[in-house]
Design a protein around this motif. Structure first.
Motif, mmCIF file in Angstrom:
data_model
loop_
_atom_site.group_PDB
_atom_site.id
_atom_site.type_symbol
_atom_site.label_atom_id
_atom_site.label_comp_id
_atom_site.label_asym_id
_atom_site.label_seq_id
_atom_site.Cartn_x
_atom_site.Cartn_y
_atom_site.Cartn_z
ATOM 1 N N ARG A 532 0.826 -1.210 0.000
ATOM 2 C CA ARG A 532 0.000 0.000 0.000
ATOM 3 C C ARG A 532 0.858 1.257 0.000
ATOM 4 N NH1 ARG A 532 -1.260 3.145 4.038
ATOM 5 N NH2 ARG A 532 -0.520 1.616 5.556
ATOM 6 N N ILE A 533 1.960 1.238 0.719
ATOM 7 C CA ILE A 533 2.806 2.424 0.853
ATOM 8 C C ILE A 533 3.971 2.423 -0.126
ATOM 9 C CG2 ILE A 533 4.427 1.523 2.566
ATOM 10 C CD1 ILE A 533 2.694 4.972 2.600
ATOM 11 N N SER A 534 4.137 1.327 -0.920
ATOM 12 C CA SER A 534 5.262 1.196 -1.853
ATOM 13 C C SER A 534 4.798 1.429 -3.289
ATOM 14 C CB SER A 534 5.888 -0.201 -1.754
ATOM 15 O OG SER A 534 6.283 -0.495 -0.433
ATOM 16 N N ASP A 535 5.738 1.795 -4.169
ATOM 17 C CA ASP A 535 5.424 1.948 -5.589
ATOM 18 C C ASP A 535 5.623 0.645 -6.353
ATOM 19 O OD1 ASP A 535 4.829 4.846 -5.757
ATOM 20 O OD2 ASP A 535 6.881 5.043 -5.015
ATOM 21 N N PHE A 536 6.443 -0.246 -5.826
ATOM 22 C CA PHE A 536 6.658 -1.555 -6.441
ATOM 23 C C PHE A 536 7.241 -2.484 -5.382
ATOM 24 C CE2 PHE A 536 10.489 0.922 -7.114
ATOM 25 C CZ PHE A 536 11.526 0.047 -6.866
ATOM 26 N N ILE A 537 7.239 -3.775 -5.685
ATOM 27 C CA ILE A 537 7.723 -4.797 -4.757
ATOM 28 C C ILE A 537 8.817 -5.616 -5.432
ATOM 29 C CG2 ILE A 537 7.141 -6.913 -3.484
ATOM 30 C CD1 ILE A 537 5.992 -4.444 -2.177
#
Length: 629
Positions: A532-537
């Motif tokens: 939710r708080i990241s732009d990618f994983i």
């Protein structure tokens, strides 16, 4: 083979102790002793050796060597405990066979992939860690005054600089630039040596004293620089020239064996040398300048434990198979094994050539407007001058801790920004994912110390304990992000919770994409809040497998354990539910079968070592994804 039980088991259980007497067909010197110890160490039973009244534990190399067992000596082997008979039979077979290494290769780490067969040619260098070994270079003049020392040192350094400039001028531009920092190193080392000239008894001693001061700054370029100056002080030829002359006289296919691999030694190799086995005293390994040169020249390079390297004798036949990161080499195998190894090597070279040709076609078709986008495969980059194939879809993992591993202090903001900007420029228009310094555990950095109360701290946790280093790196990445045509992104290592990502974001001044690296089962369970708080994983399968299966990172790197695959699927599904793309950047992504399995699990991109991009691209040529990555 004789056996004796304990006499107390009426069921006639297997004997607790078995024994055999053998004649040695070869003396127990370093290589056969090492083989015997390695095989004995794999056995559950305890094994004892007896030779001429002397005893040794077969699992301890020094005790075996102290036996002094000669060819023709009688050797008694005794095994006790579980599987004693089977253990003894394996060891007896090794001794009876004359210690042929077909089934017992040595292990090492591949710094440059490939296969090679040839006879060993040894090249030794003094050890910078040991002042005593440095002083093995006898001074030309003991007791010379400070003025005379300084004059000789200046002359030697000037000569070394001329030798280096000549070498740089003779090399292709991509190799020449690797040596350019050595000119600056020579200037700094001269000042250190001149400072010792007032207290030491000779120019050689002053140089040695300066050498002991750069242990925390050592790289193979520093060692290279000292070698040049020593050669000049001794009145010898330019560094590398003597080595080239000695190695050029060797006949037939050759393998370089060395306790110290320097860039100058590597570029001095004649064409007859097709591979290298070296000790990694510097700890740089894959990221060393010599390793970069080896990869560029297509020379298979294996870094191995010192005892395994020292066990190789001049003219021993050596077979190298470094086709994956964890590799093997054989010393004095049978003629049949060597013939088969040559056939495997020829097949490897043919396939490499075919892959390069197919990659060129793939790259050309990918540039066509009508072509569908192939599956995204990016490069794991560990060195500033690493070659990144044109077919790569950018840099998926920039290992910043390896870029600056040899530094004695944290790199400055400007120094980092220049490197990040340069690498982003080399993949202009494609992503350059910069992982924050991932240190701690098995990757210690002197300038990223763990707090005394939490010595096992790693990744982003360790960076939060060293906020000055973290802030400087984030500012450097911000600078690189602002360069034209750059797509620089940040990857946070060993993320534990969404709060880790929030804290990083609060320190940034620009709107740069921030991704989270999930490498533990605990983080995998928090994938919803982290995504939710990241732009990618990104998924680091090496550490994820290690934490889940209780094995070290190397052993778990290529595992396809069902429980690991289930966790990867859950991470992908959790990230996709939040609209986030998922990349896998562990060793599993660089394996053809592993890559296909990861695609089947729904990952959006892979990031692999540069050498694996072409084969993985080809293996996944039929896989398609959305262009946005």
């Amino acid at each position: 083979m004789s056996a004796a039980g304990d006499g107390n088991d009426p069921r006639g259980a297997a004997p607790a102790c078995v024994q055999v007497d053998l004649e040695l067909l070869e003396a127990l010197h370093a290589r056969p002793a090492s083989m015997l110890v390695r095989l004995a160490s794999r056995q559950t039973a305890d094994v004892e050796l007896v030779c001429e009244g002397r005893r040794a534990n077969a699992k301890k190399i020094l005790e075996v060597l102290r036996l002094g067992a000669r060819r023709g000596s009688r050797l008694q082997l005794t095994a006790r405990g579980e599987d004693a008979a089977a253990s003894l039979e394996k060891l007896a077979e090794l001794v009876r066979g004359g210690f042929v290494s077909d089934a017992l290769p040595e292990s090492g780490t591949a710094a440059a992939l490939g296969m090679a067969v040839g006879r060993a040619s040894w090249m030794r260098a003094p050890d910078l860690e040991s002042p005593e070994s440095l002083r093995g270079f006898a001074p030309i003049s003991v007791g010379e005054n400070a003025e005379a020392q300084s004059a000789r040192l200046r002359g030697a350094f000037e000569g070394a600089a001329l030798d280096l400039a000549k070498l740089i001028g003779a090399l292709p531009p991509r190799e020449a630039q690797l040596f350019e920092p050595e000119l600056v190193i020579l200037t700094e080392l001269l000042q250190g040596a001149l400072g010792h000239a007032v207290t030491e008894t000779s120019a050689e001693a002053a140089l040695d004293a300066a050498a002991t001061e750069v242990r925390t700054e050592r790289t193979d370029l520093v060692r290279d620089a000292f070698g040049r100056v020593r050669a000049r002080l001794r009145g010898g030829a330019a560094s590398g020239q003597e080595a080239h002359e000695a190695l050029e006289s060797a006949q037939g296919e050759r393998i370089l064996v060395t306790d110290t691999l320097t860039p100058s030694l590597l570029v001095s190799l004649p064409p007859s040398f097709s591979g290298i086995v070296a000790s990694d005293h510097l700890g740089a390994g894959y990221t060393s300048h010599a390793a970069i040169l080896a990869r560029g020249r297509g020379l298979p390079l294996v870094f191995a434990p010192p005892h395994a390297v020292e066990a190789i004798a001049e003219d021993d036949v050596v077979v190298i198979e470094s086709t994956v990161q964890s590799c093997h080499f054989w010393v004095s195998p049978s003629a049949e094994f060597v013939a088969k190894a040559r056939a495997r090597r020829d097949l490897w070279r043919t396939r490499e050539a075919e892959e390069q040709a197919r990659a060129a076609e793939l790259s050309a078709s990918a540039s066509s407007p009508a072509a569908l986008p192939a599956f995204i495969v990016r490069a794991n980059v560990s060195a500033r001058d690493e070659r990144i194939p044109d077919v790569a879809d950018g840099i998926g993992l920039l290992r910043t801790e390896l870029l600056f591993a040899a530094a004695h202090k944290a790199p400055s903001e400007l120094e980092q920004a220049a490197v990040y900007r340069e690498l982003a420029r080399r993949v202009a228009g494609k992503p350059c994912v910069v992982r924050l310094f991932d240190a701690g555990g098995d990757k210690p950095l002197a300038w990223l110390p763990a707090p005394p109360d939490d010595p096992d701290l790693r990744g982003i946790g360790l960076l939060f304990a060293n906020t000055d280093v973290l802030r400087a790196q984030l500012r450097a990445i911000d600078r690189a992000h602002g360069a034209p045509d750059s797509d620089v992104r940040i990857l946070v290592p060993m993320v534990r919770s969404a709060d880790d990502v929030e804290r990083v974001r609060r320190s940034l001044k620009t709107d740069i994409a921030v991704g989270s690296m999930i490498e533990s089962l605990a983080a995998a369970r928090e994938v919803d809040s982290i995504a939710r708080i990241s732009d990618f994983i990104s998924i680091g399968t090496n550490d994820l497998a290690s934490s889940m299966l209780g094995v070290d990172r190397t052993r778990g790197a290529l595992t396809t354990d069902a429980s690991l695959l289930a966790v990867i699927r859950s991470i992908v599904e959790g990230a996709h539910a939040r609209g986030r793309k998922v990349t896998v950047c562990g060793e599993l992504a660089g394996d053809a079968l592993g890559a296909r399995m990861l695609v089947g699990l729904g990952v959006d991109a892979l990031s692999v070592t540069s050498a694996r991009i072409t084969p993985i691209k080809l293996a996944l040529q039929g896989s398609r994804v959305d262009v946005d990555g």
